[in-house]
Design a protein around this motif. Structure first.
Motif: not given
Length: 304
Positions: A153-155, A187-194, A209-215, A249-260
């Motif tokens: 998602x970040x990529x 050719x060194x990148x592995x993209x992942x999600x979830x 939340x912090x970014x779309x793909x924060x992990x 944080x790019x998405x304030x609400x999403x970041x707060x939800x993930x943080x909690x």
């Protein structure tokens, strides 16, 4: 204040090395965590200062650091700092930065060719810089044998198809082109999600939340646990009230939800919380406290 060091601990069967390139006062607390009132800092000055807050300058104390994990016979890096010689307009502290990250890493016993996996918790400038190094006029992977685990998602968000973060910050294009695109070309990148399992001890999970793909990276080994939370937390005041977002944080609400969500699990499962930029010991122990959270402190009270 600058501090270059490497510190070690063991979590279950995994060795954890904290490689600190720089530590000191950064942004003012009002800039960094705008919604946390000054009374929060003053009420907790006895333990926030000096590790997390410099009252004289009213600046948050932060660290530029990488976490090295030795797990299952492999060496894994969690985030790679700013990198040297980068164009970072708008960030004078990082613009054309020159540090000794590779030297500190080598003194901790890790050479570039020893690294098997690089984890980018997200694609902000201070987490991907040493993904690459300059070779002539080109940027090439710093860790030639490693696979680089990059949130898909970040990529997508920071890449060219989305005009490098939608053009919100012109530095995003420089960051992607010097620290991410060269990995794709090599050719060194592995993209992942979830969810992405690295080995029997380590699992990546999306926490957007912090970014779309924060992990976050979960470590579970021999009955002990830790969670490397990247920039879900910039300051311990965000543990006292997870509704407080950083200015980044790019998405304030999403970041707060993930943080909690991450803090709830850390408190319930007794996970050691390891943020990307905490000063002091670099980690925190969290407990539930009413509807929120507190920190496990030895000999100091913590007030929300």
């Amino acid at each position: 204040m600058t501090q270059e060091s490497a510190q070690r601990m063991v979590v279950g069967d995994v060795e954890v090395i904290r490689v600190v390139e720089w530590q000191g006062p950064f942004a003012t607390v009002g800039e960094l965590v705008p919604s946390a009132g000054r009374e929060t800092w003053k009420d907790n000055e006895d333990w926030l200062a000096p590790d997390h807050w410099d009252p004289e300058s009213d600046r948050a104390v932060m660290a530029l650091q990488t976490w090295v994990l030795r797990s299952g016979g492999r060496t894994i890096l969690v985030d790679t700092g700013v990198g040297n010689g980068r164009e970072r307009p708008g960030s004078p502290q990082f613009h054309h930065w020159q540090g000794d990250f590779l030297g500190i890493l080598e003194r901790a016993g890790v050479r570039p060719e020893d690294v098997d996996v690089v984890v980018n918790t997200h694609l902000h400038a201070d987490h991907v810089g040493w993904n690459t190094r300059a070779e002539g006029r080109e940027w090439v992977p710093t860790f030639p044998r490693a696979e680089y685990l990059v949130p898909a998602a970040d990529d997508a968000h920071f890449g060219p198809d989305n005009a490098y973060g939608g053009g919100r910050d012109r530095a995003d294009r420089f960051v992607y082109e010097d620290s991410v695109a060269p990995l794709h070309r090599a050719g060194r990148t592995v993209l992942w999600d979830g969810v992405h399992r690295i080995d029997e001890h380590l699992t990546l999970e999306s926490a957007p939340g912090h970014t779309p793909g924060s992990a976050v990276l979960r470590l579970a080994s021999a009955g002990e646990r830790a969670v490397f939370v990247g920039d879900l937390l910039h300051s311990p005041v965000q543990i006292l009230d997870p509704a407080h977002n950083s200015c980044f944080c790019l998405d304030a609400r999403g970041a707060a939800v993930s943080r909690r969500r991450i803090l709830e699990r850390a408190a319930d499962e007794r996970e050691l919380v390891v943020p990307a930029h905490f000063g002091g010991s670099g980690f925190a122990e969290v407990r539930r406290e009413g509807s929120g959270f507190g920190l496990v402190r030895r000999g100091a009270s913590v007030r929300r």
